[in-house]
Motif scaffolding. Structure first.
Motif, PDB file in Angstrom:
ATOM      1  N   THR A 145      57.797  25.212  33.883  1.00  0.00           N
ATOM      2  CA  THR A 145      56.406  24.846  34.063  1.00  0.00           C
ATOM      3  C   THR A 145      56.219  23.878  35.227  1.00  0.00           C
ATOM      4  O   THR A 145      57.181  23.301  35.736  1.00  0.00           O
ATOM      5  N   ALA A 146      54.969  23.697  35.607  1.00  0.00           N
ATOM      6  CA  ALA A 146      54.573  22.656  36.553  1.00  0.00           C
ATOM      7  C   ALA A 146      53.790  21.634  35.744  1.00  0.00           C
ATOM      8  O   ALA A 146      53.059  21.989  34.820  1.00  0.00           O
ATOM      9  N   GLY A 147      53.948  20.385  36.053  1.00  0.00           N
ATOM     10  CA  GLY A 147      53.229  19.355  35.311  1.00  0.00           C
ATOM     11  C   GLY A 147      54.169  18.277  34.833  1.00  0.00           C
ATOM     12  O   GLY A 147      55.209  18.016  35.437  1.00  0.00           O
ATOM     13  N   SER A 148      53.829  17.657  33.710  1.00  0.00           N
ATOM     14  CA  SER A 148      54.604  16.536  33.186  1.00  0.00           C
ATOM     15  C   SER A 148      55.990  16.938  32.713  1.00  0.00           C
ATOM     16  O   SER A 148      56.908  16.118  32.692  1.00  0.00           O
TER      17      SER A 148
END
Length: 155
Positions: free
Chosen positions: A102-105
């Protein structure tokens, strides 16, 4: 189902076949053929091609609770280094049934199905956190499954 290649374009007839199987995975090729205007043999060939090319899988979806797996969780994983290499290692773990980069935190999300909380602890502590490059995890325990569908069609 791995998605390493760009989505192969399928024609409207193959999309209709996918939708027929999503409605009832045990539907006969003859019944599907009637619905989409093909012979049973033509449907069989198309289904085989859809499976062989990774466009779809035909599987039985089970209720983990009824099979003795009382705990499901989403484990969020932060990593350093090659995220795809770490994801490949995670994909080898039997309890992981869904895995995405994923992309993000968080770098990786892993859905897991285990027997109980002790099993979840062993999994996270001894199998996930010991992979080189894993820096942190956060687990979200599923309390109730409200919706899970596989019938989004072949839009």
């Amino acid at each position: 189902m791995a998605r390493n290649n760009p989505r192969e374009r399928i024609d409207e007839t193959s999309k209709a076949i996918v939708e027929q199987l999503q409605a009832d995975g045990r539907r006969s090729y003859a019944a599907i053929g009637q619905a989409v205007g093909l012979s049973e043999a033509a449907v069989r060939q198309r289904v085989q091609k859809l499976v062989d090319t990774g466009v779809m899988q035909i599987v039985a979806v089970t209720d983990p609770m009824q099979l003795g797996f009382a705990r499901q969780a989403m484990v969020c994983i932060g990593v350093t280094g090659d995220v795809e290499e770490i994801a490949a290692r995670l994909s080898e773990i039997d309890e992981v049934d869904y895995l995405v980069v994923t992309a993000g935190s968080w770098d990786i999300l892993a859905e897991v199905v285990v027997e109980d909380d002790a099993h979840l602890l062993r999994l996270v502590n001894h199998h996930i956190r010991t992979i080189p490059g894993v820096t942190k995890t956060e687990s979200f325990l599923y309390l109730k499954l409200v919706k899970q569908t596989y019938n989004w069609g072949a839009r």
